[in-house]
Enzyme design. Structure first.
Site, PDB file in Angstrom:
ATOM      1  N   HIS A  81       0.835  -1.201   0.000  1.00 22.40           N
ATOM      2  CA  HIS A  81       0.000   0.000   0.000  1.00 22.40           C
ATOM      3  C   HIS A  81       0.875   1.258   0.000  1.00 22.40           C
ATOM      4  CE1 HIS A  81      -3.174   2.790   1.140  1.00 22.40           C
ATOM      5  NE2 HIS A  81      -4.041   1.834   0.925  1.00 22.40           N
ATOM      6  N   GLY A 162       4.862  22.347  10.706  1.00 24.47           N
ATOM      7  CA  GLY A 162       6.157  21.690  10.878  1.00 24.47           C
ATOM      8  C   GLY A 162       7.177  22.156   9.849  1.00 24.47           C
ATOM      9  N   ARG A 164      10.418  21.760   6.965  1.00 25.92           N
ATOM     10  CA  ARG A 164      10.617  21.069   5.678  1.00 25.92           C
ATOM     11  C   ARG A 164      11.612  19.938   5.844  1.00 25.92           C
ATOM     12  NH1 ARG A 164       9.897  25.735   1.068  1.00 25.92           N
ATOM     13  NH2 ARG A 164       8.501  24.332  -0.038  1.00 25.92           N
ATOM     14  N   LYS A 165      11.301  19.040   6.744  1.00 28.33           N
ATOM     15  CA  LYS A 165      12.227  17.966   7.060  1.00 28.33           C
ATOM     16  C   LYS A 165      11.405  16.813   7.626  1.00 28.33           C
ATOM     17  CE  LYS A 165      16.533  17.363   9.722  1.00 28.33           C
ATOM     18  NZ  LYS A 165      16.158  16.119  10.409  1.00 28.33           N
ATOM     19  N   ILE A 166      11.441  15.657   6.941  1.00 27.17           N
ATOM     20  CA  ILE A 166      10.606  14.549   7.411  1.00 27.17           C
ATOM     21  C   ILE A 166      11.146  14.017   8.733  1.00 27.17           C
ATOM     22  CG2 ILE A 166      10.122  13.879   5.005  1.00 27.17           C
ATOM     23  CD1 ILE A 166      11.683  11.225   5.701  1.00 27.17           C
ATOM     24  N   ALA A 170       9.308   8.344  11.386  1.00 28.29           N
ATOM     25  CA  ALA A 170       7.836   8.395  11.285  1.00 28.29           C
ATOM     26  C   ALA A 170       7.349   9.133  10.049  1.00 28.29           C
ATOM     27  CB  ALA A 170       7.254   9.050  12.533  1.00 28.29           C
ATOM     28  N   GLY A 171       8.253   9.691   9.251  1.00 33.52           N
ATOM     29  CA  GLY A 171       7.867  10.319   7.985  1.00 33.52           C
ATOM     30  C   GLY A 171       7.049  11.583   8.145  1.00 33.52           C
TER      31      GLY A 171
END
Lengths: 308, 308
Positions: A81, A162, A164-166, A170-171
């Site tokens: 998925h 938030g 600009r950084k994953i 946890a993405g």
């Protein structure tokens, strides 16, 4: 009483410990009722359905996202998925005495808190979206977890909350308000997925078919049968019955018939009543004046001993 | 919470003052919700539907019978429907978290009070009946108000409560417990009532047809069309969909088709869901685990402004 539904999707469908932890998190939040937990091994994904009052749902949604972030590492995740986060998508749905505005505001508060406290970038989607492109969850999720580190730096993809950084493990997360939809699938007596795809392409709104209906053709793992897998996104416009009849009609053109159908997840009685109305040709039918459940009465099943 | 329904039938369908007085009596009783009032001029009869807790329904049922006795004189009554009392029949129906036993006991308390305080003889019927013959309301009512003075003296017709003497103006009353039934009518595209009667005779349980289904053929006053008028007394055994399909099939034999159907009074969402299940061939469908209303949630109609 106001009741809001929340159906968060998590990128974990195999580790029972983690799935149970998520269910327990929902269960121990005051003002929240756990309606169901559904996990899929192949998708490696779980869906938790909760309903409750605004403050309970707000707290539970945040705590679920926190539990997911603490226990799911996307860098280790495999599954068929599409996904981009440990808590991948968190939709809020107005059920009872509640408008979509309430759910939009709720999604923004939860989204901000997820970004602030968990350091997970959040994209608002569907009715909460801040631009046209983000209304579509698939557009946000395109590229998946693996592509998100770069995507988030693109001009169009500044997160709504938030940085600009994953989040490394946890993405990112999509949060939004939407209406209740019904996952409704119709199984064909053929294994030819091409036929299911052709039927889906013809009957869905995007193919000029039935308004508000989404449909794809898939192949069932177990039986090998072809299935038209649908989302009935507004049963007042296109009912389950309309969708069923459209599949049946189109299938005839290929000499194929319908075996059965299935409902995945929860369905409002109104949607079933609407199908019964059309199917039984009931004239002047009005759910709010004819159906006992519209008055807040929950008619029990008849005692089995009294079956005549 | 326990919820019981009561659907008393009154022999007055023309005098609005009296009908309003009955509705007000129901409305001002604590613990009771007035769901609907329906009157028919030709039948000269009104049906009031209330739901509520046991003590509220007990009080309302008695007060409604009292109001009817004080305001309706059967000696002046004319109408095409069979009747024997001012408050003609008072059924109690278990709806939510309630068994038939509770309603049987309730019917006996109310019946005794009607006889004691209002001097109206009471016959217990259906599940409350004290012998086999009295289970059938039609058997009790046979002969009507006019024949009741003599009938009540017959060996078999000692009332369950009260003396062997009808109330001069209010007659007698049938009180009992029964399950929810659905008054479901199917209109044919013919004015030939013989066809409707033949279809009804074939499909009803008493003619060897569908279990628990009652049916008669009638002619509609306004349109002159023939109608199969049915009581779906147990939708778990024979659903509205089964009844509809049976009428349709039988009608074919006479070259007749179905125009539409109608529901009179109230219907549980379960009955409509069961019809949708059969009509849409939904496999493994379970109302209690799939339908949001089974969890006590009353899903609101979508805001019209948000129609897509």
């Amino acid at each position: 009483m106001q009741i809001i539904e929340c159906v968060p999707n998590f990128s974990e469908g195999r580790n029972e410990k983690v799935i149970n932890l998520l269910a327990q998190t929902a269960q121990k939040t005051a003002g929240v009722m756990l309606l169901g937990v559904s996990s899929d091994y192949d998708h490696n994904r779980s869906v938790i359905t909760i309903a409750g009052n605004e403050s309970g749902i707000e707290e539970a949604a945040f705590l679920l996202c926190k539990t997911a972030a603490e226990n799911i590492d996307l860098r280790q995740h495999e599954g068929v998925h599409p996904r981009m986060g440990a808590a991948d998508v968190i939709p809020f749905i107005p059920l009872q005495n509640c408008g979509i505005e309430t759910c939009i505001n709720l999604s923004k508060r939860v989204g901000k808190r997820i970004a602030d406290e968990l350091k997970i970038p959040v994209f608002l989607y569907e009715h909460s979206a801040t631009n046209e492109e983000r209304k579509n969850l698939a557009a946000i999720r395109k590229g998946g977890f693996e592509g998100m580190s770069e995507k988030i730096l693109l001009e169009n993809w500044q997160p709504d909350y938030g940085e600009r950084k994953i989040n490394q493990s946890a993405g990112v997360c999509a949060v939004g308000a939407r209406y209740a939809l019904i996952a409704f699938n119709v199984n064909l007596n053929t294994g030819d997925i091409k036929i299911a795809k052709k039927i889906a392409a013809k009957i869905r709104e995007s193919g000029g078919g039935l308004k508000t209906l989404k449909a794809i053709g898939v192949s069932l793992n177990g039986s090998g049968l072809a299935q038209v897998s649908m989302n009935v996104t507004n049963y007042e416009v296109t009912s389950m019955h309309d969708a069923f009849c459209a599949v049946k009609e189109e299938a005839k053109r290929y000499g194929v018939s319908v075996l059965c159908s299935e409902v995945v997840g929860f369905v409002p009685a109104r949607a079933l009543a609407e199908s019964a109305r059309r199917c039984l040709m009931i004239k002047d039918f009005n759910y709010d004046t004819y159906v006992l459940e519209a008055f807040g009465i929950c008619v029990s099943k008849r005692e089995p001993s009294q079956m005549e």
